[in-house]
Design a protein around this motif. Structure first.
Motif, short mmCIF file in Angstrom:
data_model
loop_
_atom_site.label_atom_id
_atom_site.label_comp_id
_atom_site.label_asym_id
_atom_site.label_seq_id
_atom_site.Cartn_x
_atom_site.Cartn_y
_atom_site.Cartn_z
N TRP A 1 0.83 -1.20 0.00
CA TRP A 1 0.00 0.00 0.00
C TRP A 1 0.86 1.25 0.00
O TRP A 1 2.03 1.22 0.37
CB TRP A 1 -0.96 0.02 1.19
CG TRP A 1 -0.32 0.12 2.55
CD1 TRP A 1 0.06 -0.90 3.36
CD2 TRP A 1 -0.01 1.33 3.27
NE1 TRP A 1 0.59 -0.42 4.53
CE2 TRP A 1 0.57 0.95 4.51
CE3 TRP A 1 -0.16 2.69 2.99
CZ2 TRP A 1 0.99 1.87 5.46
CZ3 TRP A 1 0.26 3.62 3.95
CH2 TRP A 1 0.82 3.21 5.15
N THR A 2 0.25 2.34 -0.43
CA THR A 2 0.91 3.64 -0.40
C THR A 2 -0.11 4.71 -0.06
O THR A 2 -1.32 4.51 -0.23
CB THR A 2 1.59 3.95 -1.75
OG1 THR A 2 2.38 5.13 -1.63
CG2 THR A 2 0.55 4.14 -2.86
N GLN A 3 0.37 5.84 0.40
CA GLN A 3 -0.53 6.96 0.70
C GLN A 3 -1.05 7.56 -0.61
O GLN A 3 -0.29 7.77 -1.55
CB GLN A 3 0.20 8.04 1.51
CG GLN A 3 0.62 7.56 2.89
CD GLN A 3 0.71 8.69 3.90
OE1 GLN A 3 -0.11 8.79 4.80
NE2 GLN A 3 1.72 9.55 3.75
N CYS A 4 -2.35 7.80 -0.64
CA CYS A 4 -3.00 8.31 -1.84
C CYS A 4 -3.78 9.58 -1.54
O CYS A 4 -4.22 9.80 -0.41
CB CYS A 4 -3.97 7.27 -2.42
SG CYS A 4 -3.19 5.78 -3.08
N VAL A 5 -3.96 10.39 -2.57
CA VAL A 5 -4.83 11.56 -2.45
C VAL A 5 -6.22 11.18 -2.94
O VAL A 5 -6.34 10.38 -3.87
CB VAL A 5 -4.27 12.76 -3.25
CG1 VAL A 5 -2.94 13.20 -2.68
CG2 VAL A 5 -4.14 12.45 -4.74
N PRO A 6 -7.27 11.74 -2.30
CA PRO A 6 -7.18 12.63 -1.13
C PRO A 6 -6.81 11.85 0.13
O PRO A 6 -7.22 10.71 0.30
CB PRO A 6 -8.60 13.18 -1.02
CG PRO A 6 -9.46 12.10 -1.59
CD PRO A 6 -8.66 11.50 -2.71
N CYS A 7 -6.00 12.47 0.99
CA CYS A 7 -5.52 11.82 2.21
C CYS A 7 -6.15 12.55 3.40
O CYS A 7 -5.71 13.64 3.76
CB CYS A 7 -4.00 11.86 2.27
SG CYS A 7 -3.25 10.29 2.69
N HIS A 8 -7.17 11.95 3.99
CA HIS A 8 -7.96 12.62 5.01
C HIS A 8 -7.28 12.62 6.39
O HIS A 8 -7.49 13.52 7.18
CB HIS A 8 -9.34 11.96 5.11
CG HIS A 8 -10.05 11.89 3.80
ND1 HIS A 8 -10.41 13.02 3.08
CD2 HIS A 8 -10.46 10.83 3.06
CE1 HIS A 8 -11.03 12.65 1.96
NE2 HIS A 8 -11.06 11.32 1.92
N GLY A 9 -6.50 11.60 6.67
CA GLY A 9 -5.86 11.52 7.97
C GLY A 9 -4.49 10.87 7.85
O GLY A 9 -4.23 9.85 8.48
N LYS B 1 2.73 12.80 7.85
CA LYS B 1 3.52 13.68 7.00
C LYS B 1 4.43 12.88 6.08
O LYS B 1 5.10 11.94 6.51
CB LYS B 1 4.36 14.64 7.86
CG LYS B 1 5.18 15.63 7.04
CD LYS B 1 6.00 16.53 7.95
CE LYS B 1 6.85 17.50 7.14
NZ LYS B 1 7.68 18.37 8.02
N GLN B 2 4.45 13.26 4.82
CA GLN B 2 5.26 12.58 3.82
C GLN B 2 6.05 13.59 3.02
O GLN B 2 5.51 14.61 2.58
CB GLN B 2 4.36 11.74 2.91
CG GLN B 2 5.07 10.99 1.81
CD GLN B 2 4.13 10.10 1.03
OE1 GLN B 2 3.47 9.21 1.59
NE2 GLN B 2 4.03 10.34 -0.27
N GLU C 1 8.80 7.37 4.38
CA GLU C 1 8.13 6.09 4.20
C GLU C 1 6.75 6.33 3.60
O GLU C 1 5.86 6.88 4.25
CB GLU C 1 8.04 5.37 5.54
CG GLU C 1 9.42 5.05 6.10
CD GLU C 1 9.42 4.62 7.55
OE1 GLU C 1 10.45 4.09 7.99
OE2 GLU C 1 8.39 4.82 8.23
N MET C 2 6.61 5.92 2.34
CA MET C 2 5.39 6.22 1.58
C MET C 2 4.37 5.09 1.66
O MET C 2 3.37 5.12 0.94
CB MET C 2 5.76 6.53 0.13
CG MET C 2 6.73 7.69 0.00
SD MET C 2 7.43 7.90 -1.65
CE MET C 2 5.97 8.41 -2.59
#
Length: 424
Positions: free
Chosen positions: A102-110, A113-114, A203-204
């Motif tokens: 998995w990776t952080q995606c937009v929109p990112c509600h919570g 920091k990356q 760390e993404m």
């Protein structure tokens, strides 16, 4: 990724890609470079991460025939994957203790920091949400149906880390050292829109390398000739420009002089790679895992995402007592805040005893002081094992360094070959 929290130290693995065959099941496998975060090739090399020893690592993936390279960074390892079209670089923690990629995606509600931009699925022409009725939706046990009939997921790691989002399919592109790009279609991953925990800004996400159906190892298996992989991790404080190796497929199995093996123990939870540790010898003195002599099968699991080895309190107390008795020095006090409870002052590498881990089946893995004592601070060396309140434990990456460790998931065996990983 184990339940105890050790802070955030990151190592960047760059898997330098290999050539994959066009047809599934034909290729004998590939290797990748795992690049240290402080390497000149790392996008984060200008950053300082002298934090406490974290339980996660990072790898940056790349493929080429038969072997991959990995670089170490103060106890952690990162893996680079390029996802989507056009390719978007993601640096995730390489974790044999979990399955989900998995990776952080937009929109990112919570989200935490990356440093780099987050993946935007709307900008990829190959992104597709996984529908509720897809088999993969329930492969990790937490898939639920959203009002839009997409597969939502929640995935935790036993500590404060948690990711929530949408399961999706994407194209993963891996670039070889010669510049050739190989695209792998329809890889299931988590597009995380709400992610919390002790992740640091580089760390993404996480690249799950466990035994479950959605791990990268399982998804690559049909493409590389089998569910097999191996790696050779650099010891702590190795020059960050030196790469470790990770390999997938038939060609990843190790052989030759010095190889020992132990069975993988099957349990209801298919993600962790469980093994049975019968005891640890300190020099010639055997310290049994259990005071009663009864050892439960699968009492520890192998985890690249946890630096120290974690063992039950009773076993830890007896082991530490024997280690202390064989080191003619006075321990340093007040280092428990770093998580390490047995430390010594030394201007050079500590000359401690050799420890031998005794696995089921007669396999004895000899650990040198560089694998059992690490320097969290200058001129201080600490015993790289810690106690836990559970009955089982975690075999961490400090103890796995300078070994070629190979997993044959089809035969349920893990192999150890003592190796100078700096020369492989």
């Amino acid at each position: 990724m184990a339940a105890a929290d050790f802070g955030a130290v990151t190592i960047l693995f760059v898997l330098i890609a290999c050539h994959l065959a066009a047809s599934a099941g034909v290729n004998s496998g590939f290797s990748a470079n795992l690049i240290h975060r402080d390497s000149p090739n790392s996008p984060f090399s200008s950053k300082s991460f002298n934090k406490a020893f974290g339980r996660r690592r990072s790898m940056r993936p790349v493929f080429y025939p038969n072997s991959a390279q990995v670089r170490r960074d103060k106890g952690q390892y990162l893996m680079k994957l390029s996802i989507g079209n056009p390719p978007f670089d993601v640096y995730g923690i390489a974790d044999t203790g979990s399955d989900l990629v998995w990776t952080q995606c937009v929109p990112c509600h919570g989200c935490y920091k990356q440093l780099n931009a987050k993946f935007d699925p709307d900008k990829s022409s190959t992104y597709s949400d996984l529908p509720c009725d897809a088999q993969e939706c329930h492969a990790i046990g937490t898939g639920t149906c959203s009002p839009q009939h997409t597969c939502n997921y929640t995935y935790g790691y036993g500590g404060a880390e948690l990711t929530q989002g949408v399961l999706a399919k994407e194209t993963i592109t891996i670039t070889s050292t010669s510049g050739e790009a190989t695209s792998l279609k329809d890889i299931v991953f988590g597009c995380g829109h709400n992610n919390t925990g002790t992740f640091n800004e580089n760390e993404m996400g996480i690249v799950g390398l466990g035994g479950g159906a959605l791990s990268l190892v399982s998804q690559l298996g049909p493409l590389v000739g089998g569910h097999k992989f191996s790696f050779c991790l650099m010891p702590f404080h190795t020059d960050p420009s030196i790469e470790s190796k990770i390999s997938f497929g038939e060609a990843s199995l190790v052989s030759g002089e010095g190889v020992v093996s132990t069975p993988l123990v099957s349990k209801e939870d298919k993600t962790p790679y469980f093994v049975t540790v019968e005891g640890i010898s300190v020099g010639d003195k055997l310290v049994p895992f259990s005071s009663s002599g009864n050892v439960s099968k699968g009492n520890m699991f192998m985890d690249t995402g946890t630096p120290p080895t974690l063992i039950p309190q009773d076993f830890y107390d007896r082991l530490v007592a024997e280690v202390k008795s064989q080191i003619p020095m006075t321990p340093v006090e007040n280092y428990s805040s770093s998580g390490f409870q047995l430390c010594y002052k030394s201007k050079t590498n500590l000359k401690g005893p050799i420890l031998t881990v005794h696995f089921q089946g007669g396999a004895g893995v000899r650990l040198l002081p560089k694998q059992t004592f690490i320097p969290p601070r200058e001129e201080v060396f600490c015993f790289a094992m810690q106690n836990v309140t559970s009955d089982g434990g975690v075999y961490g990456n400090f103890a796995q360094s300078d070994f070629f460790i190979s997993y044959d998931l089809e035969s349920s065996v893990v192999f150890f070959k003592p190796t100078d990983c700096t020369k492989e």
